[in-house]
Scaffold this active site. Structure first.
Site, PDB file in Angstrom:
ATOM      1  N   ILE A  72     -33.389 -13.078  24.622  1.00  0.00           N
ATOM      2  CA  ILE A  72     -34.635 -12.282  25.110  1.00  0.00           C
ATOM      3  C   ILE A  72     -35.688 -13.037  24.521  1.00  0.00           C
ATOM      4  O   ILE A  72     -36.761 -12.943  25.434  1.00  0.00           O
ATOM      5  CB  ILE A  72     -34.776 -10.826  24.784  1.00  0.00           C
ATOM      6  CG1 ILE A  72     -35.830 -10.072  25.604  1.00  0.00           C
ATOM      7  CG2 ILE A  72     -35.080 -10.791  23.195  1.00  0.00           C
ATOM      8  CD1 ILE A  72     -35.577  -8.564  25.467  1.00  0.00           C
ATOM      9  N   HIS A 126     -22.358 -12.366  17.159  1.00  0.00           N
ATOM     10  CA  HIS A 126     -22.991 -12.872  18.209  1.00  0.00           C
ATOM     11  C   HIS A 126     -23.094 -14.485  18.109  1.00  0.00           C
ATOM     12  O   HIS A 126     -23.244 -14.923  16.875  1.00  0.00           O
ATOM     13  CB  HIS A 126     -24.161 -12.506  18.845  1.00  0.00           C
ATOM     14  CG  HIS A 126     -25.329 -12.455  17.791  1.00  0.00           C
ATOM     15  ND1 HIS A 126     -25.325 -11.584  16.673  1.00  0.00           N
ATOM     16  CD2 HIS A 126     -26.089 -13.132  17.742  1.00  0.00           C
ATOM     17  CE1 HIS A 126     -26.352 -11.537  16.155  1.00  0.00           C
ATOM     18  NE2 HIS A 126     -27.054 -12.754  16.571  1.00  0.00           N
ATOM     19  N   ASN A 141     -25.045 -16.425  12.773  1.00  0.00           N
ATOM     20  CA  ASN A 141     -25.528 -15.718  11.437  1.00  0.00           C
ATOM     21  C   ASN A 141     -24.649 -14.605  11.110  1.00  0.00           C
ATOM     22  O   ASN A 141     -24.447 -13.716  11.712  1.00  0.00           O
ATOM     23  CB  ASN A 141     -26.970 -15.624  11.478  1.00  0.00           C
ATOM     24  CG  ASN A 141     -27.858 -16.645  11.998  1.00  0.00           C
ATOM     25  OD1 ASN A 141     -27.615 -17.830  11.551  1.00  0.00           O
ATOM     26  ND2 ASN A 141     -28.693 -16.456  12.824  1.00  0.00           N
TER      27      ASN A 141
HETATM   28  P1  5GP Z   1     -29.618 -13.439  14.833  1.00  0.00           P
HETATM   29  O1  5GP Z   1     -30.949 -13.584  14.099  1.00  0.00           O
HETATM   30  O2  5GP Z   1     -29.159 -11.751  14.574  1.00  0.00           O
HETATM   31  O3  5GP Z   1     -28.594 -14.155  14.791  1.00  0.00           O
HETATM   32  O4  5GP Z   1     -30.029 -13.133  16.451  1.00  0.00           O
HETATM   33  C1  5GP Z   1     -30.292 -12.273  17.201  1.00  0.00           C
HETATM   34  C2  5GP Z   1     -30.737 -12.687  18.774  1.00  0.00           C
HETATM   35  O5  5GP Z   1     -30.946 -11.568  19.594  1.00  0.00           O
HETATM   36  C3  5GP Z   1     -32.373 -13.208  18.527  1.00  0.00           C
HETATM   37  O6  5GP Z   1     -32.342 -14.370  18.906  1.00  0.00           O
HETATM   38  C4  5GP Z   1     -32.904 -12.208  19.344  1.00  0.00           C
HETATM   39  O7  5GP Z   1     -34.071 -12.863  20.185  1.00  0.00           O
HETATM   40  C5  5GP Z   1     -31.776 -11.782  20.372  1.00  0.00           C
HETATM   41  N1  5GP Z   1     -31.942 -10.480  20.786  1.00  0.00           N
HETATM   42  C6  5GP Z   1     -32.600  -9.346  20.100  1.00  0.00           C
HETATM   43  N2  5GP Z   1     -32.689  -8.073  20.772  1.00  0.00           N
HETATM   44  C7  5GP Z   1     -32.318  -8.543  22.073  1.00  0.00           C
HETATM   45  C8  5GP Z   1     -32.103  -7.939  23.164  1.00  0.00           C
HETATM   46  O8  5GP Z   1     -32.340  -6.715  23.269  1.00  0.00           O
HETATM   47  N3  5GP Z   1     -31.812  -8.587  24.213  1.00  0.00           N
HETATM   48  C9  5GP Z   1     -31.585  -9.659  24.368  1.00  0.00           C
HETATM   49  N4  5GP Z   1     -31.074 -10.411  25.426  1.00  0.00           N
HETATM   50  N5  5GP Z   1     -31.457 -10.449  22.967  1.00  0.00           N
HETATM   51  C10 5GP Z   1     -31.934  -9.964  22.145  1.00  0.00           C
END
Ligand code: 5GP
Length: 150
Positions: A31, A99, A86
């Site tokens: 997103i 993820h 991460n």
């Molecule tokens: P992390 O920091 O946990 O590795 O990355 C989480 C990722 O999830 C971030 O890049 C953030 O932009 C993405 N993200 C968080 N909430 C949503 C959402 O509701 N939809 C989508 N498509 N991505 C999300």
């Protein structure tokens, strides 16, 4: 295990731009992308971190990651990309559901091909590592301990 935003996306309770789905995993567009095509590959199993993921779901993710990378390369024309994952707040994890980020890279964005990172050049990923040195003693000791567990 928490009921994260990704579990809700997997269940179809909140919208996402889904680019792939099978019985074990989905891939969606991030997103807040760091670059064009920034995608997330997400196992359906609600494990928070990689070490908690079952072999079955880990294998499924491993199978589709290269396919997603190939598709992103073709669609965006990128020559380079990062696969980033991460685990835990100290590692920068924000969503507590495993993820993998697949982040297409382009010259002049984040880390330029040469020169200094350019933070003013729009969204991007800046790799900033501050490496140490591995001593022979450390390598032998930690290597021995890790090998015992594998
Ligand atoms: P992390 O920091 O946990 O590795 O990355 C989480 C990722 O999830 C971030 O890049 C953030 O932009 C993405 N993200 C968080 N909430 C949503 C959402 O509701 N939809 C989508 N498509 N991505 C999300």
């Amino acid at each position: 295990m928490t009921d994260s935003v990704f579990s809700k996306i997997i269940r179809g309770e909140i919208p996402a731009h889904k680019i792939y789905e099978d019985d074990f995993a989905i891939a969606i567009l991030d997103i807040n992308p760091l670059s064009e095509g920034h995608a997330l590959v997400i196992p359906k199993e609600p494990a928070e971190t990689l070490h908690e993921l079952s072999d079955e779901h880990a294998a499924a993710v491993g199978r589709i990651l290269p396919r997603i990378c190939r598709a992103l390369k073709k669609v965006t024309g990128c020559e380079a990309y990062n696969v980033l994952q991460n685990n835990g707040a100290d590692a920068g994890q924000e969503v507590p559901h495993v993820h993998f980020h697949v982040i297409p890279r382009f010259p002049g964005r984040g880390i330029p091909v040469s020169g200094k990172p350019d933070k003013d050049n729009g969204p991007g990923l800046i790799k900033e590592w501050h490496p140490g040195t591995l001593t022979q003693e450390e390598a032998l000791e930690i290597g021995r301990q890790i090998k015992r567990l594998l």
